[in-house]
Scaffold this motif. Structure first.
Motif, PDB file in Angstrom:
ATOM      1  N   TRP A 455      10.380 -66.975  43.825  1.00  0.00           N
ATOM      2  CA  TRP A 455      10.893 -66.041  42.805  1.00  0.00           C
ATOM      3  C   TRP A 455      11.867 -66.778  41.874  1.00  0.00           C
ATOM      4  N   TYR A 456      12.667 -67.694  42.434  1.00  0.00           N
ATOM      5  CA  TYR A 456      13.605 -68.474  41.607  1.00  0.00           C
ATOM      6  C   TYR A 456      12.853 -69.247  40.523  1.00  0.00           C
ATOM      7  N   LEU A 457      11.676 -69.726  40.875  1.00  0.00           N
ATOM      8  CA  LEU A 457      10.849 -70.442  39.888  1.00  0.00           C
ATOM      9  C   LEU A 457      10.541 -69.544  38.687  1.00  0.00           C
ATOM     10  N   TRP A 458      10.399 -68.252  38.941  1.00  0.00           N
ATOM     11  CA  TRP A 458      10.092 -67.281  37.872  1.00  0.00           C
ATOM     12  C   TRP A 458      11.307 -67.060  36.957  1.00  0.00           C
ATOM     13  N   ALA A 459      12.488 -66.961  37.547  1.00  0.00           N
ATOM     14  CA  ALA A 459      13.611 -66.499  36.728  1.00  0.00           C
ATOM     15  C   ALA A 459      14.925 -67.262  36.904  1.00  0.00           C
ATOM     16  N   GLY A 460      14.914 -68.329  37.700  1.00  0.00           N
ATOM     17  CA  GLY A 460      16.179 -69.028  37.975  1.00  0.00           C
ATOM     18  C   GLY A 460      16.619 -69.940  36.833  1.00  0.00           C
ATOM     19  N   LYS A 461      17.945 -70.132  36.725  1.00  0.00           N
ATOM     20  CA  LYS A 461      18.527 -70.971  35.656  1.00  0.00           C
ATOM     21  C   LYS A 461      17.995 -72.394  35.667  1.00  0.00           C
ATOM     22  N   ILE A 462      17.797 -72.943  36.870  1.00  0.00           N
ATOM     23  CA  ILE A 462      17.368 -74.352  36.935  1.00  0.00           C
ATOM     24  C   ILE A 462      15.886 -74.415  37.324  1.00  0.00           C
ATOM     25  N   SER A 463      15.133 -73.443  36.853  1.00  0.00           N
ATOM     26  CA  SER A 463      13.693 -73.493  37.118  1.00  0.00           C
ATOM     27  C   SER A 463      12.983 -74.220  35.986  1.00  0.00           C
ATOM     28  N   PRO A 464      12.192 -75.262  36.313  1.00  0.00           N
ATOM     29  CA  PRO A 464      11.470 -75.991  35.261  1.00  0.00           C
ATOM     30  C   PRO A 464      10.410 -75.126  34.574  1.00  0.00           C
ATOM     31  N   LEU A 465      10.025 -74.038  35.230  1.00  0.00           N
ATOM     32  CA  LEU A 465       8.984 -73.207  34.625  1.00  0.00           C
ATOM     33  C   LEU A 465       9.572 -72.131  33.721  1.00  0.00           C
ATOM     34  N   PHE A 466      10.796 -71.728  33.986  1.00  0.00           N
ATOM     35  CA  PHE A 466      11.410 -70.664  33.185  1.00  0.00           C
ATOM     36  C   PHE A 466      12.156 -71.259  31.984  1.00  0.00           C
ATOM     37  N   GLY A 467      13.057 -72.203  32.257  1.00  0.00           N
ATOM     38  CA  GLY A 467      13.717 -72.913  31.161  1.00  0.00           C
ATOM     39  C   GLY A 467      14.658 -72.089  30.301  1.00  0.00           C
ATOM     40  N   LYS A 468      15.222 -71.021  30.862  1.00  0.00           N
ATOM     41  CA  LYS A 468      16.204 -70.221  30.121  1.00  0.00           C
ATOM     42  C   LYS A 468      17.385 -69.924  31.036  1.00  0.00           C
ATOM     43  N   ASP A 469      18.510 -69.506  30.422  1.00  0.00           N
ATOM     44  CA  ASP A 469      19.714 -69.310  31.240  1.00  0.00           C
ATOM     45  C   ASP A 469      19.678 -68.032  32.070  1.00  0.00           C
ATOM     46  N   LYS A 470      18.955 -67.021  31.603  1.00  0.00           N
ATOM     47  CA  LYS A 470      18.811 -65.795  32.400  1.00  0.00           C
ATOM     48  C   LYS A 470      17.619 -65.006  31.889  1.00  0.00           C
ATOM     49  N   MET A 471      17.084 -64.156  32.737  1.00  0.00           N
ATOM     50  CA  MET A 471      16.031 -63.261  32.266  1.00  0.00           C
ATOM     51  C   MET A 471      16.692 -61.906  32.037  1.00  0.00           C
ATOM     52  N   ALA A 472      16.677 -61.461  30.802  1.00  0.00           N
ATOM     53  CA  ALA A 472      17.461 -60.273  30.451  1.00  0.00           C
ATOM     54  C   ALA A 472      16.644 -58.988  30.535  1.00  0.00           C
ATOM     55  N   THR A 473      15.879 -58.843  31.608  1.00  0.00           N
ATOM     56  CA  THR A 473      15.000 -57.671  31.717  1.00  0.00           C
ATOM     57  C   THR A 473      15.811 -56.370  31.710  1.00  0.00           C
ATOM     58  N   PHE A 474      16.845 -56.309  32.528  1.00  0.00           N
ATOM     59  CA  PHE A 474      17.678 -55.102  32.616  1.00  0.00           C
ATOM     60  C   PHE A 474      18.282 -54.784  31.246  1.00  0.00           C
ATOM     61  N   GLU A 475      18.897 -55.776  30.645  1.00  0.00           N
ATOM     62  CA  GLU A 475      19.569 -55.575  29.354  1.00  0.00           C
ATOM     63  C   GLU A 475      18.573 -55.107  28.303  1.00  0.00           C
ATOM     64  N   ARG A 476      17.361 -55.676  28.328  1.00  0.00           N
ATOM     65  CA  ARG A 476      16.403 -55.323  27.278  1.00  0.00           C
ATOM     66  C   ARG A 476      15.850 -53.906  27.453  1.00  0.00           C
ATOM     67  N   TYR A 477      15.860 -53.422  28.691  1.00  0.00           N
ATOM     68  CA  TYR A 477      15.420 -52.041  28.910  1.00  0.00           C
ATOM     69  C   TYR A 477      16.523 -51.034  28.547  1.00  0.00           C
ATOM     70  N   PHE A 478      17.777 -51.370  28.918  1.00  0.00           N
ATOM     71  CA  PHE A 478      18.781 -50.307  28.926  1.00  0.00           C
ATOM     72  C   PHE A 478      19.981 -50.490  28.003  1.00  0.00           C
ATOM     73  N   ILE A 479      20.234 -51.690  27.502  1.00  0.00           N
ATOM     74  CA  ILE A 479      21.476 -51.881  26.738  1.00  0.00           C
ATOM     75  C   ILE A 479      21.153 -52.307  25.312  1.00  0.00           C
ATOM     76  N   ASN A 480      21.624 -51.526  24.366  1.00  0.00           N
ATOM     77  CA  ASN A 480      21.304 -51.820  22.971  1.00  0.00           C
ATOM     78  C   ASN A 480      22.334 -52.803  22.392  1.00  0.00           C
ATOM     79  N   ASP A 481      22.252 -54.037  22.841  1.00  0.00           N
ATOM     80  CA  ASP A 481      23.191 -55.049  22.362  1.00  0.00           C
ATOM     81  C   ASP A 481      22.449 -56.381  22.298  1.00  0.00           C
ATOM     82  N   SER A 482      22.217 -56.843  21.073  1.00  0.00           N
ATOM     83  CA  SER A 482      21.343 -58.017  20.924  1.00  0.00           C
ATOM     84  C   SER A 482      21.921 -59.254  21.614  1.00  0.00           C
TER      85      SER A 482
END
Ligand SMILES: O=P(O)(O)OC[C@H]1O[C@](O)(COP(=O)(O)O)[C@@H](O)[C@@H]1O
Ligand SMILES: [Mn+2]
Length: 620
Positions: A455-482
């Protein structure tokens, strides 16, 4: 006896030495297919643009541009185009068309096969017509004495109504020979509806290919390994893109328990509307997608919270958000700032124990994960991905992977510390490959170490496959703040503009500075497709183009003359491609060109042949 053996060895040496001098085969690099089987086939059937180029080289001055287009379209889609012939009424016209077409087709086939040893060309031909095809292909059609013989052969094919089938066989052979090897740089799965058909096509119709796994592929492989987190993400995304049907149709996974649970507990919300570019869904279908997405999202957030707490070494505490909800669940406090929750659906979240799964959620999760781990077809497809894939590939001097090599702003390799051991760069890739394979070999639905790392490979900070600092799934569903919704790319992508950095990365993987780093994953709207003085190339060719997008992504071709990046035309549908006879390529950029052709001797395969020749020579 000894002499016979020696003769065999000598013959083998002669054949191998000759092969070394053939031009290097064409490699095609594609990425982020995301289950879009029609677009994938459009690229493959066109030899990633190679076929139309060959046809124009061959027929310029002999066929008009329009007739070249017709021929090319026939080669891509013979089954459909031949059906249109039913409209030709005049029998003579029809006969003439078939004779001309078969002759042109044989010419194209000859042209694309002249790089290959005869045995490979024969393998590309369907056995049903192999005899006739071989005769036409390897014979001298211009030899005076044989002209009538060949003419009669083609005529008989037409008269015996075998010509459609025969043309289809020739077209498929041309498609296969136009590309020698396909590299699929990850994300074959998710978002599109038929990833299973792509696997089927590769398995049944293609010889040389490799996968460099993507973060989305890992969700599917991880689900088979028993990771509930991977599975919940997968189901959420499937609902988000209206693809739940795929689970039943392709993998025999019955979602009844999930659908019942979700539609009983949740009501449709605007933030969970499916992302699909069509409006022909019934209200019932929309409700199911919407509610399943919510149910899966909430279960996912709860189980992710548990995993983050279980694995402090993942350093993902910033993603623990359910415990930051206000008591009435209408707001959330993140870094001392209060944000309004838009369209919350936290009815199953207990403020006292926000990450606890309810009993009824547990029942659904157990039912589903048992089905995922026991699905025969999923098992078959994921093992196919595992057996033919890797975290990265070194091929002909180039380095291929899906995402990035995680680094800090200064370009130093980021270290992931697990069990007292630090992994970075190539070691990090190797470590994850080991974990993924181990997880698939020993599937378990418990909260185990392998599952968490997958699972870390999918969404972890040091995952070579994800390559982003965080996955903002929660924020993108519920918080209106770019700002909060932003996912920042690893500095790797910015640093890749510098040649020195690219060289350093190649060296990390044991390659020299003459090679290229070829990656997928990140859309070209975020990162330029060619960087570091053409050393880094991005081939994200298949992510669904936005409706206003003027391009359909990129693919890379590496043939005996060099490398070129092809900008693809946006793809809408197979039907439209045929109607418009549109080619796949809009534009191309040369990455590398040499007037001296690379031969097989210059490739990894050539190196193996040389080793074999040495071994054989020693036996003489
Ligand atoms: O397009 P969606 O479904 O909203 O998904 C967005 C999510 O997909 C990701 O981009 C990962 O998918 P990709 O690997 O295709 O980029 C996440 O970073 C992001 O949160
Ligand atoms: Mn990706």
């Amino acid at each position: 006896m000894e002499n016979i053996e020696n003769d065999d060895i000598k013959t083998e040496i002669v054949n191998l030495s000759a092969t070394l001098n053939l031009p290097k085969g064409t490699e095609a690099f594609i990425s982020d297919i995301h289950g879009n089987n029609d677009k994938y086939l459009n690229i493959i059937r066109s030899g990633a643009g190679n076929i139309s180029r060959k046809v124009s080289e061959l027929f310029n001055g002999r066929l008009t541009t329009l007739n070249q287009k017709r021929l090319v379209c026939l080669i891509y889609y013979p089954e459909e185009v031949l059906q249109e012939n039913e409209n030709i009424e005049n029998k003579d016209d029809m006969q003439q068309w078939y004779m001309d077409t078969i002759n042109s087709m044989v010419e194209v086939l000859k042209y694309v096969s002249n790089k290959y040893p005869r045995e490979i060309v024969e393998r590309a031909l369907d056995c049903k017509y192999q005899g006739i095809a071989k005769e036409l292909l390897f014979g001298d059609l211009q030899a005076e004495d044989k002209k009538a013989y060949y003419r009669e052969m083609v005529k008989s094919l037409v008269n015996l109504k075998m010509s459609d089938d025969f043309i289809i066989v020739l077209c498929h052979a041309i498609q296969k020979l136009a590309i020698e090897r396909i590299h699929i740089l990850g994300d074959l799965y998710d978002r599109g509806s038929r990833p299973d058909l792509i696997i089927k096509h590769l398995n049944e119709s293609w010889q040389n290919f490799d996968f460099e796994w993507g973060n989305h592929d890992v969700l599917w492989m991880g689900s088979l390994a028993g990771s509930k987190l991977c599975m919940l993400n997968l189901i959420r995304i499937s609902a988000r893109y209206h693809n739940l049907k795929l689970l039943k149709d392709a993998y025999d996974i019955d979602l009844t328990s999930m659908i019942k649970f979700a539609t009983n507990r949740y009501v449709p919300l605007p933030n969970f509307e499916a992302k699909i570019g069509r409006n022909d869904l019934t209200d019932e279908q929309k409700n199911i997608d919407n509610c399943v997405q919510q149910a899966a999202a909430i279960m996912q957030f709860k189980l992710e919270g548990q995993a983050i707490k279980r694995r402090p070494e993942f350093k993902m505490d910033d993603q623990l958000l359910l415990d930051k909800l206000s008591l009435d669940k209408n707001s959330i406090t993140i870094n001392d700032k209060v944000y309004k929750i838009e369209h919350g659906c936290f009815q199953s979240v207990n403020p006292a124990k926000p990450y606890q799964i309810t009993h009824s959620e547990q029942v659904v999760i157990i039912d589903l994960i048992n089905q995922f781990t026991h699905s025969t077809k999923l098992n078959e497809h994921m093992w196919f991905m595992l057996d033919n894939g890797s975290m990265y590939l070194k091929h002909n001097g180039n380095l291929l992977f899906h995402g990035c090599v995680p680094v800090d702003e200064a370009g130093n390799l980021l270290k992931l510390k697990i069990d007292g051991q630090e992994y970075a760069g190539k070691d990090l890739f190797d470590y994850f490959e080991f974990i993924l394979k181990d997880g698939m070999r020993h599937p378990t639905t418990g909260d185990c170490f392998n599952s968490d790392l997958i699972w870390y490979l999918w969404a972890g900070k040091i995952s070579p496959l994800f390559g982003k600092d965080k996955m903002a799934t929660f924020e993108r569903y519920f918080i209106n703040d770019s700002k909060l919704q932003e996912e920042h790319l690893n500095p790797f992508f910015k640093l890749c503009r510098k040649e020195q950095f690219a060289d350093k990365m190649l060296k990390e993987f044991g390659l020299n500075g003459r090679g290229h780093i070829i990656v997928g994953h990140t859309p070209s709207s975020k990162v330029e497709p060619i960087m570091a003085d053409k050393k880094v190339v991005l081939v994200n060719g298949m992510s669904e183009p936005k409706s206003d997008s003027k391009i359909g992504g990129y693919t890379l071709l590496f043939d005996s003359y060099g490398m070129r990046l092809e900008t693809l035309r946006p793809f809408t549908s197979r039907k439209q491609s045929i109607a418009e006879m549109s080619d796949v390529v809009l534009d191309k950029q040369i990455i590398e060109h040499s007037s001296e052709r690379k031969t097989i001797a210059d490739t990894d395969y050539g190196r193996k042949i040389k080793e074999q020749i040495e071994k054989l020579s020693a036996q003489l």
